[in-house]
Write a protein that holds these residues in place. Structure first.
Motif, PDB file in Angstrom:
ATOM      1  N   GLN A  66      -1.077  -6.421  -0.042  1.00 21.99           N
ATOM      2  CA  GLN A  66      -1.407  -5.371   0.812  1.00 21.99           C
ATOM      3  C   GLN A  66      -1.186  -5.779   2.167  1.00 21.99           C
ATOM      4  N   ALA A 101      -7.400  -3.751   1.896  1.00 14.93           N
ATOM      5  CA  ALA A 101      -8.097  -2.533   2.113  1.00 14.93           C
ATOM      6  C   ALA A 101      -7.711  -1.480   1.159  1.00 14.93           C
ATOM      7  N   ASP A 102      -7.054  -1.835   0.168  1.00 17.25           N
ATOM      8  CA  ASP A 102      -6.414  -0.873  -0.990  1.00 17.25           C
ATOM      9  C   ASP A 102      -7.283  -0.880  -2.014  1.00 17.25           C
ATOM     10  N   ALA A 109       1.089   4.468  -2.984  1.00 16.59           N
ATOM     11  CA  ALA A 109       1.106   5.740  -3.159  1.00 16.59           C
ATOM     12  C   ALA A 109       2.142   6.486  -3.806  1.00 16.59           C
ATOM     13  N   GLN A 119      -7.839   2.694  -3.461  1.00 12.11           N
ATOM     14  CA  GLN A 119      -6.553   3.556  -3.757  1.00 12.11           C
ATOM     15  C   GLN A 119      -6.011   2.744  -5.192  1.00 12.11           C
ATOM     16  N   GLY A 134      -3.765  -1.316   7.743  1.00 13.86           N
ATOM     17  CA  GLY A 134      -3.496  -0.257   8.353  1.00 13.86           C
ATOM     18  C   GLY A 134      -3.187   0.979   7.329  1.00 13.86           C
ATOM     19  N   PRO A 135      -3.327   2.052   7.634  1.00 11.94           N
ATOM     20  CA  PRO A 135      -2.976   3.399   6.696  1.00 11.94           C
ATOM     21  C   PRO A 135      -1.420   3.707   6.972  1.00 11.94           C
ATOM     22  N   SER A 136      -1.087   4.726   6.364  1.00 12.32           N
ATOM     23  CA  SER A 136       0.383   5.161   6.180  1.00 12.32           C
ATOM     24  C   SER A 136       1.425   4.030   5.897  1.00 12.32           C
ATOM     25  N   THR A 137       2.532   3.987   6.940  1.00 18.37           N
ATOM     26  CA  THR A 137       3.277   2.728   6.731  1.00 18.37           C
ATOM     27  C   THR A 137       2.373   1.374   7.198  1.00 18.37           C
ATOM     28  N   GLY A 138       1.638   1.410   7.906  1.00 18.45           N
ATOM     29  CA  GLY A 138       0.897   0.470   8.287  1.00 18.45           C
ATOM     30  C   GLY A 138       1.347  -0.906   8.944  1.00 18.45           C
ATOM     31  N   GLY A 198       0.882  -1.229  -0.099  1.00 17.17           N
ATOM     32  CA  GLY A 198      -0.021   0.057  -0.068  1.00 17.17           C
ATOM     33  C   GLY A 198       0.707   1.551  -0.005  1.00 17.17           C
ATOM     34  N   PRO A 199       1.763   1.513   0.847  1.00 12.86           N
ATOM     35  CA  PRO A 199       2.737   2.579   0.992  1.00 12.86           C
ATOM     36  C   PRO A 199       3.430   2.822  -0.528  1.00 12.86           C
TER      37      PRO A 199
END
Length: 205
Positions: free
Chosen positions: A174, A189-190, A152, A193, A177-181, A148-149
């Motif tokens: 994936q 969860a992506d 981005a 995105q 969690g958000p950010s670095t998770g 995920g990160p």
């Protein structure tokens, strides 16, 4: 200690663990002794303190005789990429930057040069996808892997691939969690995105 306690709790034989430790730390007797002492202390704790009122026994699973393979999603995906390259007649190029839990794909594909697979461990996420786009422009099957990160960070380059209409396989393994998770927890969860996380209306089918 915990492994010894679990071995006692589930009635597992201690000999294989002791043999493993003796082999692994054969050249460092101090570390071997410390590990054996901790393992045996855990087993003895369960046996003597009467802290636990139950033990469990797990019987061997009934399995047909034969050769079995332990395979993960990342390994299966790696084999799929190798097969895709062979079946399409295209060389596979993976431009990637190591990130948990996607790094296994880079590790595995680096073993398959004989099938026309080239891997590049780039200096960062952006360089990895840029190299994959360049490989696609040159006629290869361009692939980049991340989590995920990394998606981005790759978003602008994904938009470039959309704009130039270059085929590009972006793999998002994936994490939670958000950010670095949470690097060691997988999640799903992506989706939004991955589909819409770019500027200028550049959705990815």
């Amino acid at each position: 200690f915990a492994l010894g306690l679990l071995s006692w709790m589930y009635g597992r034989p201690t000999e294989p663990t002791v043999a493993f430790l003796e082999k692994k730390f054969a050249k460092v007797p101090d570390i071997l002794g410390a590990n054996l002492a901790a393992f045996k202390a855990g087993w003895n704790y369960g046996e003597t303190t009467e802290t636990f009122v139950v033990q469990y026994e797990i019987k061997p699973a009934k399995m047909n005789a034969g050769t079995y393979r332990n395979i993960t999603g990342n390994l299966a995906l790696s084999y799929g990429l190798v097969a895709a390259g062979v079946r399409s007649g295209l060389p596979v190029f993976l431009g990637s930057y190591p990130i948990t839990p996607a790094s296994d794909i880079l590790h595995e594909l680096s073993k398959h040069k004989a099938f026309g697979v080239t891997t590049l461990q780039a200096e960062d996420e952006i360089a990895g996808i840029g190299a994959a786009i360049g490989a696609s422009f040159a006629g290869a099957l361009g692939v980049t892997t991340t989590s995920g990160p990394g998606i981005a960070l790759k978003s602008e380059a994904i938009g470039l691939a959309v704009m130039t209409e270059l085929p590009l396989l972006v793999i998002d393994v994936q994490r939670g969690g958000p950010s670095t998770g949470l690097p060691t927890k997988t999640e799903q969860a992506d989706l939004l995105q991955a589909m819409y996380g770019r500027n200028g209306e550049a959705p990815v089918p």
